[in-house]
Enzyme design. Structure first.
Site, PDB file in Angstrom:
ATOM      1  N   THR A 131       0.821  -1.214   0.000  1.00  0.00           N
ATOM      2  CA  THR A 131       0.000   0.000   0.000  1.00  0.00           C
ATOM      3  C   THR A 131       0.854   1.264   0.000  1.00  0.00           C
ATOM      4  O   THR A 131       1.992   1.251   0.506  1.00  0.00           O
ATOM      5  CB  THR A 131      -0.895  -0.021   1.256  1.00  0.00           C
ATOM      6  N   ASP A 132       0.278   2.353  -0.471  1.00  0.00           N
ATOM      7  CA  ASP A 132       0.976   3.643  -0.406  1.00  0.00           C
ATOM      8  C   ASP A 132       1.060   4.171   1.030  1.00  0.00           C
ATOM      9  O   ASP A 132       1.817   5.094   1.312  1.00  0.00           O
ATOM     10  CB  ASP A 132       0.304   4.685  -1.316  1.00  0.00           C
ATOM     11  N   GLU A 133       0.274   3.561   1.940  1.00  0.00           N
ATOM     12  CA  GLU A 133       0.234   4.087   3.315  1.00  0.00           C
ATOM     13  C   GLU A 133       1.564   3.926   4.039  1.00  0.00           C
ATOM     14  O   GLU A 133       1.807   4.580   5.050  1.00  0.00           O
ATOM     15  CB  GLU A 133      -0.917   3.441   4.097  1.00  0.00           C
ATOM     16  N   TYR A 158      -1.596  -0.522  11.068  1.00  0.00           N
ATOM     17  CA  TYR A 158      -1.761  -1.188   9.759  1.00  0.00           C
ATOM     18  C   TYR A 158      -0.580  -0.873   8.849  1.00  0.00           C
ATOM     19  O   TYR A 158       0.083  -1.775   8.335  1.00  0.00           O
ATOM     20  CB  TYR A 158      -3.070  -0.741   9.098  1.00  0.00           C
ATOM     21  N   LYS A 164       2.426  -3.310   7.323  1.00  0.00           N
ATOM     22  CA  LYS A 164       2.676  -3.491   5.891  1.00  0.00           C
ATOM     23  C   LYS A 164       4.109  -3.062   5.559  1.00  0.00           C
ATOM     24  O   LYS A 164       4.796  -3.693   4.760  1.00  0.00           O
ATOM     25  CB  LYS A 164       1.680  -2.674   5.055  1.00  0.00           C
TER      26      LYS A 164
HETATM   27  P1  NAD Z   1      -9.461  -7.438   2.511  1.00  0.00           P
HETATM   28  O1  NAD Z   1      -9.405  -7.148   3.979  1.00  0.00           O
HETATM   29  O2  NAD Z   1     -10.712  -7.180   1.759  1.00  0.00           O
HETATM   30  O3  NAD Z   1      -9.097  -8.982   2.258  1.00  0.00           O
HETATM   31  C1  NAD Z   1      -8.069  -9.636   2.944  1.00  0.00           C
HETATM   32  C2  NAD Z   1      -8.215 -11.136   2.687  1.00  0.00           C
HETATM   33  O4  NAD Z   1      -7.133 -11.810   3.345  1.00  0.00           O
HETATM   34  C3  NAD Z   1      -9.515 -11.723   3.258  1.00  0.00           C
HETATM   35  O5  NAD Z   1     -10.107 -12.583   2.312  1.00  0.00           O
HETATM   36  C4  NAD Z   1      -9.044 -12.498   4.478  1.00  0.00           C
HETATM   37  O6  NAD Z   1      -9.865 -13.614   4.788  1.00  0.00           O
HETATM   38  C5  NAD Z   1      -7.652 -12.928   4.036  1.00  0.00           C
HETATM   39  N1  NAD Z   1      -6.767 -13.221   5.176  1.00  0.00           N
HETATM   40  C6  NAD Z   1      -6.566 -12.457   6.278  1.00  0.00           C
HETATM   41  N2  NAD Z   1      -5.687 -13.057   7.104  1.00  0.00           N
HETATM   42  C7  NAD Z   1      -5.297 -14.212   6.484  1.00  0.00           C
HETATM   43  C8  NAD Z   1      -4.386 -15.240   6.818  1.00  0.00           C
HETATM   44  N3  NAD Z   1      -3.688 -15.211   7.965  1.00  0.00           N
HETATM   45  N4  NAD Z   1      -4.225 -16.266   5.949  1.00  0.00           N
HETATM   46  C9  NAD Z   1      -4.934 -16.313   4.797  1.00  0.00           C
HETATM   47  N5  NAD Z   1      -5.806 -15.364   4.431  1.00  0.00           N
HETATM   48  C10 NAD Z   1      -5.988 -14.323   5.275  1.00  0.00           C
HETATM   49  O7  NAD Z   1      -8.239  -6.642   1.885  1.00  0.00           O
HETATM   50  P2  NAD Z   1      -8.100  -5.928   0.467  1.00  0.00           P
HETATM   51  O8  NAD Z   1      -8.643  -4.564   0.570  1.00  0.00           O
HETATM   52  O9  NAD Z   1      -8.580  -6.842  -0.585  1.00  0.00           O
HETATM   53  O10 NAD Z   1      -6.519  -5.791   0.369  1.00  0.00           O
HETATM   54  C11 NAD Z   1      -5.734  -6.855  -0.151  1.00  0.00           C
HETATM   55  C12 NAD Z   1      -4.260  -6.462  -0.079  1.00  0.00           C
HETATM   56  O11 NAD Z   1      -4.039  -5.281  -0.833  1.00  0.00           O
HETATM   57  C13 NAD Z   1      -3.774  -6.179   1.343  1.00  0.00           C
HETATM   58  O12 NAD Z   1      -2.487  -6.727   1.473  1.00  0.00           O
HETATM   59  C14 NAD Z   1      -3.742  -4.658   1.418  1.00  0.00           C
HETATM   60  O13 NAD Z   1      -2.736  -4.222   2.311  1.00  0.00           O
HETATM   61  C15 NAD Z   1      -3.405  -4.301  -0.019  1.00  0.00           C
HETATM   62  N6  NAD Z   1      -3.910  -2.987  -0.460  1.00  0.00           N
HETATM   63  C16 NAD Z   1      -5.232  -2.666  -0.283  1.00  0.00           C
HETATM   64  C17 NAD Z   1      -5.700  -1.431  -0.748  1.00  0.00           C
HETATM   65  C18 NAD Z   1      -7.156  -1.054  -0.611  1.00  0.00           C
HETATM   66  O14 NAD Z   1      -7.524   0.088  -0.933  1.00  0.00           O
HETATM   67  N7  NAD Z   1      -8.049  -1.939  -0.191  1.00  0.00           N
HETATM   68  C19 NAD Z   1      -4.823  -0.536  -1.370  1.00  0.00           C
HETATM   69  C20 NAD Z   1      -3.483  -0.903  -1.535  1.00  0.00           C
HETATM   70  C21 NAD Z   1      -3.040  -2.139  -1.081  1.00  0.00           C
HETATM   71  P1  TYD Z   2     -10.645   4.029   4.464  1.00  0.00           P
HETATM   72  O1  TYD Z   2     -11.615   3.583   3.441  1.00  0.00           O
HETATM   73  O2  TYD Z   2     -10.678   3.418   5.827  1.00  0.00           O
HETATM   74  O3  TYD Z   2      -9.185   3.872   3.813  1.00  0.00           O
HETATM   75  P2  TYD Z   2      -7.727   4.375   4.366  1.00  0.00           P
HETATM   76  O4  TYD Z   2      -7.853   4.840   5.759  1.00  0.00           O
HETATM   77  O5  TYD Z   2      -6.931   3.125   4.266  1.00  0.00           O
HETATM   78  O6  TYD Z   2      -7.300   5.438   3.417  1.00  0.00           O
HETATM   79  O7  TYD Z   2     -10.789   5.594   4.656  1.00  0.00           O
HETATM   80  C1  TYD Z   2     -10.657   6.485   3.567  1.00  0.00           C
HETATM   81  C2  TYD Z   2     -10.754   7.892   4.119  1.00  0.00           C
HETATM   82  O8  TYD Z   2     -12.080   8.100   4.601  1.00  0.00           O
HETATM   83  C3  TYD Z   2      -9.833   8.143   5.301  1.00  0.00           C
HETATM   84  O9  TYD Z   2      -9.338   9.474   5.215  1.00  0.00           O
HETATM   85  C4  TYD Z   2     -10.734   7.988   6.504  1.00  0.00           C
HETATM   86  C5  TYD Z   2     -12.088   8.441   5.991  1.00  0.00           C
HETATM   87  N1  TYD Z   2     -13.265   7.785   6.605  1.00  0.00           N
HETATM   88  C6  TYD Z   2     -14.307   8.558   7.116  1.00  0.00           C
HETATM   89  O10 TYD Z   2     -14.273   9.799   7.073  1.00  0.00           O
HETATM   90  N2  TYD Z   2     -15.373   7.924   7.664  1.00  0.00           N
HETATM   91  C7  TYD Z   2     -15.452   6.565   7.742  1.00  0.00           C
HETATM   92  O11 TYD Z   2     -16.453   6.036   8.310  1.00  0.00           O
HETATM   93  C8  TYD Z   2     -14.384   5.780   7.199  1.00  0.00           C
HETATM   94  C9  TYD Z   2     -14.406   4.279   7.255  1.00  0.00           C
HETATM   95  C10 TYD Z   2     -13.304   6.438   6.633  1.00  0.00           C
END
Ligand code: NAD
Ligand code: TYD
Length: 352
Positions: free
Chosen positions: A131-133, A157, A161
């Site tokens: 992630t970019d975070e 988090y 990562k």
């Molecule tokens: P998500 O929380 O929707 O899904 C995570 C999945 O991992 C779930 O299906 C969960 O059951 C599985 N999981 C958790 N712990 C596990 C374990 N110990 N063994 C096997 N499976 C396990 O997450 P997401 O939003 O789909 O993100 C997927 C990846 O992409 C993550 O690594 C996250 O850091 C990265 N990412 C997410 C975003 C975003 O905006 N959602 C952006 C950039 C990077």
């Molecule tokens: P989120 O979807 O949790 O992603 P991330 O924190 O990983 O960027 O949140 C996106 C943005 O929205 C973040 O600045 C937090 C804000 N946010 C709210 O204002 N209200 C909410 O209920 C949630 C879940 C997020």
């Protein structure tokens, strides 16, 4: 033909990736290892689960015996590692699971891959999806994150990562393992769990609940449609250089409050309620350590691998809102049980 182990393929991005990959690479073998935590849901994969080339395995990435068995049995040559605890707010109230899965789980996976691929001279690849975070927070006028930006994670988090990114890098440098890391900006699209901003706004609006906006709503995120993330990962798997890092993003920065307003307006048109949905917007106490701004410079992947996003925000958000309107049953399922408890814990005090 690749033989891919996808971890976390029942989650949001993982399930979109599984669908994307089976569509574009129907001959590849795809094994999905997922623990099915609250965020993992096999309903996300109903339309592909009977495909011959696809196999689901219920298990933990930290289970070295299981993972080694899968590597050998399935002759895995590519890992696409999504599995993680992924929600910042949960990491604030309960960081321990983030260390277990994101750090120790990634370590366990790397150990198996190192052991099994050590004697293998084929084109193996360990793609670590991050992630970019990990780069921390930008000021309003700072240039977007490049791959050379220093790490400064601010939440449990992002720290977990970041730790996993460092481990992956170290396995490449020290053991010559075939690793690549991607750092992507905020994703949105179908099957996103409604604890994240965009699906939470849609779900709350439709049920007439307060729409919680943290702080003044001026925090900025850089949003990418999930299919574009998948095509970026595809480019990296096919053409990425081992040992490299690629940032993926759509140069699409939005203030939270603007996105919330936009969703409310579009819902007013598509599914009018008794009153405009924007009336539900409720400013609530801020997230501790809330990063002000993320923005990704994706020049490297664009120029070296020829990737670019196919969806602009207007079409992506339109498709997303319509998907949630057409899949209310899915949303109701995932919001039952554990979600209610979580919601009460996170928002009970905040929105009264
Ligand atoms: P998500 O929380 O929707 O899904 C995570 C999945 O991992 C779930 O299906 C969960 O059951 C599985 N999981 C958790 N712990 C596990 C374990 N110990 N063994 C096997 N499976 C396990 O997450 P997401 O939003 O789909 O993100 C997927 C990846 O992409 C993550 O690594 C996250 O850091 C990265 N990412 C997410 C975003 C975003 O905006 N959602 C952006 C950039 C990077
Ligand atoms: P989120 O979807 O949790 O992603 P991330 O924190 O990983 O960027 O949140 C996106 C943005 O929205 C973040 O600045 C937090 C804000 N946010 C709210 O204002 N209200 C909410 O209920 C949630 C879940 C997020």
């Amino acid at each position: 033909m690749r033989r891919i182990l996808v971890t976390g393929g029942a989650g949001f991005i993982g399930s979109n990736f599984v669908r994307y990959w089976l569509k574009h690479h129907p001959r590849d073998r795809l094994v999905n290892l997922d623990l099915l935590t609250y965020a993992g849901n096999l309903e996300n994969l109903r339309d592909v689960e009977s495909r011959e080339q696809y196999r689901f395995v219920h298990g933990d990435i930290s289970d070295g015996v299981l993972v080694e068995h899968l590597f050998r049995e399935e002759e895995i040559d590519t890992v696409v590692h999504f599995a993680a605890e992924s929600h910042v707010d949960r990491s604030i109230t309960g960081p321990s699971a983030f260390i277990d899965t994101n750090v120790m789980g990634t370590f366990a996976l790397l150990e198996v891959a190192r052991k099994i691929w050590a004697t293998d001279d084929t084109a193996c690849r360990f793609l670590h999806v991050s992630t970019d975070e990990v780069y921390g927070s930008l000021g309003p006028n700072d240039p977007p994150f490049t791959e050379r930006h220093s790490y400064a994670p601010n939440s449990p988090y992002s720290a977990s990562k970041a730790a996993s990114d460092h481990l992956v890098r170290a396995y490449g440098e020290t053991y010559g393992m075939q690793v690549i890391t991607t750092n992507c900006s905020n994703n949105y699209g179908p099957f996103q769990f409604p604890e994240k901003l965009i699906p939470l706004v849609i779900a709350n609006a439709l049920e007439g609940s307060p729409i919680p906006v943290y702080g003044d709503g001026k925090n900025i995120r850089d949003w990418l449609y999930v299919d574009d993330h998948c095509s970026g990962l595809e480019a990296v798997i096919e053409k990425g250089r081992l040992g490299e890092v690629y940032n993926i993003g759509g140069s699409n920065e939005w203030c939270n409050i603007d996105i919330v307003q936009l969703i409310c307006q579009r819902l007013d048109e598509l599914q009018p309620g008794k009153a405009p949905y924007a009336g539900l917007i409720t400013f609530v106490s801020d997230r501790p350590g809330h990063d002000l701004r993320y923005a990704i410079d994706s020049d490297k992947i664009q120029t070296t691998l020829g990737w670019s996003p196919a969806h602009d925000f207007q079409s992506g958000i339109e498709q997303t809102i319509k998907w949630y309107l057409e899949n209310r049953e899915w949303c109701e399922h995932v919001r039952s049980g554990e979600y209610r408890q979580y919601y009460e814990q996170q928002y009970g005090q905040r929105v009264g």
